[in-house]
Design a protein around this motif. Structure first.
Motif, PDB file in Angstrom:
ATOM      1  N   LYS A 147      44.420  79.511 -42.657  1.00 53.83           N
ATOM      2  CA  LYS A 147      44.284  79.135 -41.454  1.00 53.83           C
ATOM      3  C   LYS A 147      43.891  78.684 -40.936  1.00 53.83           C
ATOM      4  O   LYS A 147      44.479  77.385 -40.332  1.00 53.83           O
ATOM      5  CB  LYS A 147      43.410  80.635 -40.857  1.00 53.83           C
ATOM      6  N   MET A 148      43.106  78.079 -41.336  1.00 52.73           N
ATOM      7  CA  MET A 148      42.312  76.296 -41.382  1.00 52.73           C
ATOM      8  C   MET A 148      43.546  75.752 -41.796  1.00 52.73           C
ATOM      9  O   MET A 148      43.494  74.684 -41.237  1.00 52.73           O
ATOM     10  CB  MET A 148      40.811  76.566 -41.445  1.00 52.73           C
ATOM     11  N   MET A 149      43.799  75.681 -42.965  1.00 47.98           N
ATOM     12  CA  MET A 149      44.988  74.777 -43.671  1.00 47.98           C
ATOM     13  C   MET A 149      46.729  75.221 -43.808  1.00 47.98           C
ATOM     14  O   MET A 149      47.255  74.985 -44.237  1.00 47.98           O
ATOM     15  CB  MET A 149      44.622  73.986 -44.585  1.00 47.98           C
ATOM     16  N   SER A 152      49.942  74.345 -45.420  1.00 48.48           N
ATOM     17  CA  SER A 152      50.213  73.765 -46.253  1.00 48.48           C
ATOM     18  C   SER A 152      49.601  73.711 -47.549  1.00 48.48           C
ATOM     19  O   SER A 152      49.283  74.905 -47.795  1.00 48.48           O
ATOM     20  CB  SER A 152      48.871  72.794 -45.049  1.00 48.48           C
ATOM     21  N   HIS A 153      49.898  73.009 -48.466  1.00 46.39           N
ATOM     22  CA  HIS A 153      49.357  72.614 -50.340  1.00 46.39           C
ATOM     23  C   HIS A 153      48.024  73.487 -50.622  1.00 46.39           C
ATOM     24  O   HIS A 153      47.608  74.213 -51.134  1.00 46.39           O
ATOM     25  CB  HIS A 153      50.037  71.739 -50.577  1.00 46.39           C
ATOM     26  N   TYR A 154      47.145  73.125 -49.005  1.00 49.86           N
ATOM     27  CA  TYR A 154      45.075  72.820 -49.274  1.00 49.86           C
ATOM     28  C   TYR A 154      45.219  73.993 -49.497  1.00 49.86           C
ATOM     29  O   TYR A 154      44.456  74.743 -49.782  1.00 49.86           O
ATOM     30  CB  TYR A 154      45.074  72.267 -48.335  1.00 49.86           C
ATOM     31  N   ALA A 155      46.233  74.902 -48.318  1.00 51.79           N
ATOM     32  CA  ALA A 155      45.600  76.502 -48.328  1.00 51.79           C
ATOM     33  C   ALA A 155      46.246  77.499 -50.174  1.00 51.79           C
ATOM     34  O   ALA A 155      44.884  78.389 -50.372  1.00 51.79           O
ATOM     35  CB  ALA A 155      46.514  76.771 -47.109  1.00 51.79           C
ATOM     36  N   ASP A 156      46.982  76.732 -50.778  1.00 53.88           N
ATOM     37  CA  ASP A 156      47.465  77.287 -52.023  1.00 53.88           C
ATOM     38  C   ASP A 156      46.318  76.751 -53.323  1.00 53.88           C
ATOM     39  O   ASP A 156      46.904  76.716 -54.100  1.00 53.88           O
ATOM     40  CB  ASP A 156      49.063  77.403 -52.142  1.00 53.88           C
ATOM     41  N   ARG A 157      45.756  75.390 -52.737  1.00 56.34           N
ATOM     42  CA  ARG A 157      45.725  75.000 -54.165  1.00 56.34           C
ATOM     43  C   ARG A 157      43.528  74.722 -53.910  1.00 56.34           C
ATOM     44  O   ARG A 157      43.122  73.874 -54.355  1.00 56.34           O
ATOM     45  CB  ARG A 157      46.062  73.491 -54.623  1.00 56.34           C
ATOM     46  N   MET A 158      42.849  75.898 -54.059  1.00 55.55           N
ATOM     47  CA  MET A 158      41.046  75.869 -54.076  1.00 55.55           C
ATOM     48  C   MET A 158      41.320  74.825 -55.744  1.00 55.55           C
ATOM     49  O   MET A 158      42.121  75.502 -56.425  1.00 55.55           O
ATOM     50  CB  MET A 158      40.988  76.867 -53.960  1.00 55.55           C
ATOM     51  N   PRO A 159      40.175  74.031 -55.507  1.00 58.59           N
ATOM     52  CA  PRO A 159      39.696  73.215 -57.094  1.00 58.59           C
ATOM     53  C   PRO A 159      39.366  74.417 -57.705  1.00 58.59           C
ATOM     54  O   PRO A 159      39.737  73.823 -58.822  1.00 58.59           O
ATOM     55  CB  PRO A 159      38.532  72.664 -56.483  1.00 58.59           C
ATOM     56  N   ILE A 160      39.210  75.610 -57.452  1.00 52.38           N
ATOM     57  CA  ILE A 160      38.430  76.769 -58.332  1.00 52.38           C
ATOM     58  C   ILE A 160      39.451  77.471 -59.335  1.00 52.38           C
ATOM     59  O   ILE A 160      39.326  78.388 -59.915  1.00 52.38           O
ATOM     60  CB  ILE A 160      37.587  78.256 -57.482  1.00 52.38           C
ATOM     61  N   GLY A 161      40.986  77.215 -58.153  1.00 51.33           N
ATOM     62  CA  GLY A 161      41.743  77.404 -59.408  1.00 51.33           C
ATOM     63  C   GLY A 161      42.339  79.729 -58.971  1.00 51.33           C
ATOM     64  O   GLY A 161      41.456  80.177 -58.672  1.00 51.33           O
ATOM     65  N   GLN A 162      42.725  79.707 -60.111  1.00 51.24           N
ATOM     66  CA  GLN A 162      43.473  80.757 -60.103  1.00 51.24           C
ATOM     67  C   GLN A 162      43.042  81.823 -61.218  1.00 51.24           C
ATOM     68  O   GLN A 162      43.095  81.539 -62.695  1.00 51.24           O
ATOM     69  CB  GLN A 162      44.248  81.658 -59.438  1.00 51.24           C
ATOM     70  N   LYS A 163      42.117  83.317 -61.341  1.00 50.90           N
ATOM     71  CA  LYS A 163      41.501  83.490 -62.273  1.00 50.90           C
ATOM     72  C   LYS A 163      42.280  84.055 -63.810  1.00 50.90           C
ATOM     73  O   LYS A 163      42.692  83.750 -64.538  1.00 50.90           O
ATOM     74  CB  LYS A 163      40.803  84.442 -62.433  1.00 50.90           C
ATOM     75  N   GLU A 164      43.583  84.726 -63.632  1.00 50.82           N
ATOM     76  CA  GLU A 164      44.685  84.583 -64.781  1.00 50.82           C
ATOM     77  C   GLU A 164      45.012  83.399 -64.801  1.00 50.82           C
ATOM     78  O   GLU A 164      45.284  84.088 -66.197  1.00 50.82           O
ATOM     79  CB  GLU A 164      45.896  86.147 -63.655  1.00 50.82           C
ATOM     80  N   ILE A 165      44.839  82.904 -64.375  1.00 56.67           N
ATOM     81  CA  ILE A 165      45.631  81.070 -64.979  1.00 56.67           C
ATOM     82  C   ILE A 165      44.985  80.535 -66.274  1.00 56.67           C
ATOM     83  O   ILE A 165      45.072  80.648 -66.914  1.00 56.67           O
ATOM     84  CB  ILE A 165      45.747  80.354 -63.936  1.00 56.67           C
ATOM     85  N   LEU A 166      43.609  80.560 -65.275  1.00 52.78           N
ATOM     86  CA  LEU A 166      42.356  80.078 -66.313  1.00 52.78           C
ATOM     87  C   LEU A 166      42.569  80.956 -67.656  1.00 52.78           C
ATOM     88  O   LEU A 166      41.996  80.415 -68.618  1.00 52.78           O
ATOM     89  CB  LEU A 166      41.102  80.207 -65.820  1.00 52.78           C
ATOM     90  N   GLU A 167      42.766  82.065 -67.380  1.00 51.30           N
ATOM     91  CA  GLU A 167      41.934  83.476 -68.844  1.00 51.30           C
ATOM     92  C   GLU A 167      43.603  83.400 -69.646  1.00 51.30           C
ATOM     93  O   GLU A 167      43.504  83.034 -71.315  1.00 51.30           O
ATOM     94  CB  GLU A 167      42.520  84.624 -68.325  1.00 51.30           C
ATOM     95  N   ASN A 168      44.866  82.382 -69.207  1.00 53.69           N
ATOM     96  CA  ASN A 168      46.160  83.205 -69.983  1.00 53.69           C
ATOM     97  C   ASN A 168      46.739  81.535 -70.152  1.00 53.69           C
ATOM     98  O   ASN A 168      48.012  81.635 -70.793  1.00 53.69           O
ATOM     99  CB  ASN A 168      47.005  83.827 -69.371  1.00 53.69           C
ATOM    100  N   PHE A 169      46.677  80.526 -69.777  1.00 50.48           N
ATOM    101  CA  PHE A 169      46.476  78.864 -68.885  1.00 50.48           C
ATOM    102  C   PHE A 169      47.206  79.129 -71.097  1.00 50.48           C
ATOM    103  O   PHE A 169      46.580  79.077 -71.827  1.00 50.48           O
ATOM    104  CB  PHE A 169      46.403  78.083 -68.577  1.00 50.48           C
ATOM    105  N   LYS A 170      48.298  78.560 -71.054  1.00 51.46           N
ATOM    106  CA  LYS A 170      48.481  77.364 -72.702  1.00 51.46           C
ATOM    107  C   LYS A 170      47.899  75.874 -72.663  1.00 51.46           C
ATOM    108  O   LYS A 170      48.279  75.340 -71.510  1.00 51.46           O
ATOM    109  CB  LYS A 170      50.764  77.137 -72.448  1.00 51.46           C
ATOM    110  N   HIS A 171      47.739  75.732 -73.503  1.00 54.89           N
ATOM    111  CA  HIS A 171      47.291  73.922 -74.201  1.00 54.89           C
ATOM    112  C   HIS A 171      47.721  73.120 -73.462  1.00 54.89           C
ATOM    113  O   HIS A 171      47.103  72.068 -72.973  1.00 54.89           O
ATOM    114  CB  HIS A 171      46.709  74.092 -75.161  1.00 54.89           C
TER     115      HIS A 171
END
Length: 449
Positions: A147-149, A152-171
């Motif tokens: 709601k604040m942003m 906008s792309h800012y609402a979807d790109r919190m620097p802390i990220g997404q847990k599932e991506i951090l667990e599974n991203f390819k190197h």
């Protein structure tokens, strides 16, 4: 600038003595992550401390601690939406230590070790930080950001990220982020301290001049925050929240105007005086026998996005007094809009501002290096002017008498509007504590206006 586009700033400043502040600034953060890279800008920051070509594994932190540079206290970094910044204060009276300092920031920029084994080892550390760091404020922020942003792309790109991506991203996703965005034409190296300027310039050329930008470099996009007719309300609570607060934002329609001319600087002074006078009023309310909030503050300035500023009112309040606090913030804004400020208030604000700038001018030889570093960082990232205290003091003295009540009282008409608004309540979640509804918030907003 170097031929490869890397920007550098060097200043001799002997406060503190025998120290130099080195800073590596990357004009790239979480806003540039692809959908399957969310959290990798911050992960990359971790990897830079986890081992580089010249300082494998823990050697970097061990070496710095051996020369008195403590991790967290001195040595640090942060990742935001639009930038990633590395801080390195080191002794300047030892050529070997100074050379090592430049090796470290060069390695952070271009030579982080990103082997699958090292990435997987750090994955657990980052996930633990995600678990611990995602406290009440972060959890509530994740909920109110859409709601604040809004849209906008800012609402979807919190620097802390997404847990599932951090667990599974390819190197290779992390390697790609590093190669795409850690490049000379998006970097600044800042060197301020008790140093020889010519020697530092040569070090920058030697350590950074040979690196090239990618052949097919990705454009560094700028992301807008769309305007909206609606007034959005977000009432958030969390069992671990320890305090209650109220935020009211009136977002600007246009993108921020850069400060370039003398007249722009005069407008900047007028904004400063407006802020000072309104907050003097809010301070008086907090000192009253029945204060509406424990702390209140209003100003016009930046949001999370570089492309969007807002007029913002903020209050820390008792957990069951959020609606009352909002009512007073709105009423005080409306009082300024309707009646303006008095000449007495303006005279007092001018005296305060001039006294403050005069103190800075008189103490200019005592200015710490990190102050200059932060100014240069702001100029690199957002072209925020850094004319220096001598120019600022002289310009303030000349321009201040030309700023009148008419200049200041007219500002609020552009600030306060009936659309493009957001109200955010955050506070503790407790049995028996009634959470305000969106309808109640809107009723206070509209009735008080």
């Amino acid at each position: 600038k170097l031929k490869n586009g890397l920007t550098y700033y060097i200043k001799k400043n002997a406060k503190p003595e025998n120290k130099v502040d080195l800073r590596l600034v990357i004009n790239a953060g979480s806003i540039l992550e692809e959908d399957d890279q969310q959290g990798l800008a911050h992960f990359m920051e971790h990897m830079c401390f986890n081992g580089t070509k010249r300082f494998p594994k823990n050697e970097l932190v061990d070496y710095l601690q051996s020369i008195g540079v403590k991790f967290g206290q001195h040595l640090n970094a942060y990742t935001s939406f639009d930038e990633t910044v590395y801080f390195l204060p080191i002794p300047s009276d030892d050529p070997a230590k100074l050379e090592k300092g430049f090796q470290i920031i060069e390695d952070w920029a271009f030579n982080a070790v990103l082997t699958p084994a090292e990435i997987d080892k750090e994955r657990g550390v980052v996930l633990e930080e995600y678990r611990l760091g995602l406290g009440a404020d972060d959890r509530m922020m994740k909920r109110f950001m859409p709601k604040m942003m809004y849209k906008s792309h800012y609402a979807d790109r919190m620097p802390i990220g997404q847990k599932e991506i951090l667990e599974n991203f390819k190197h290779e996703k992390l390697v790609k982020f590093y190669k795409d965005w850690y490049r000379p034409n998006l970097m600044a190296v800042i060197v301020v301290g008790d140093i020889d300027v010519a020697a530092m310039e040569k070090k920058i050329q030697d350590h950074f001049g040979s690196y090239q930008n990618p052949k097919n470099e990705k454009p560094r996009k700028i992301f807008d925050v769309p305007n909206h007719k609606e007034t959005f309300v977000s009432v958030e609570s969390d069992k671990e929240a320890s305090y209650a607060q109220v935020q009211l934002l009136y977002k600007d329609y246009a993108t921020p105007k850069k400060m370039v001319t003398i007249n722009d600087f005069k407008d900047y002074i007028a904004k400063g005086l407006f802020t000072s006078m309104l907050n003097n009023r809010l301070q008086e309310l907090t000192n009253s026998p029945t204060p509406p909030f424990t702390y209140g503050f209003s100003y016009h300035g930046e949001t999370w996005a570089r492309t969007k500023e807002a007029y913002q009112s903020f209050a820390m309040t008792q957990e069951n007094k959020q609606l009352d606090a909002l009512k007073v913030l709105v009423e005080e804004n409306q009082r300024v809009k309707k009646f303006g400020f008095t000449q007495g208030e303006l005279d007092r604000a001018k005296t305060q501002l001039l006294a403050s700038i005069e103190r800075s001018y008189n103490d200019r030889d005592k200015t710490n290096s990190d102050r200059f570093v932060s100014e240069y960082q702001g100029y690199f990232l957002t072209k925020e002017p850094t004319p220096g205290i001598e120019w600022t003091y002289d310009a303030m003295k000349k321009l201040m008498p030309t700023v009148g009540l008419k200049d200041i009282n007219g500002l609020v008409k552009d600030y306060i509007k009936e659309d493009n608004r957001v109200v955010i309540f955050t506070g503790p979640e407790k049995d028996g504590l009634k959470k305000p509804t969106e309808q109640e918030v809107l009723a206070v907003l509209n009735r008080s206006a």
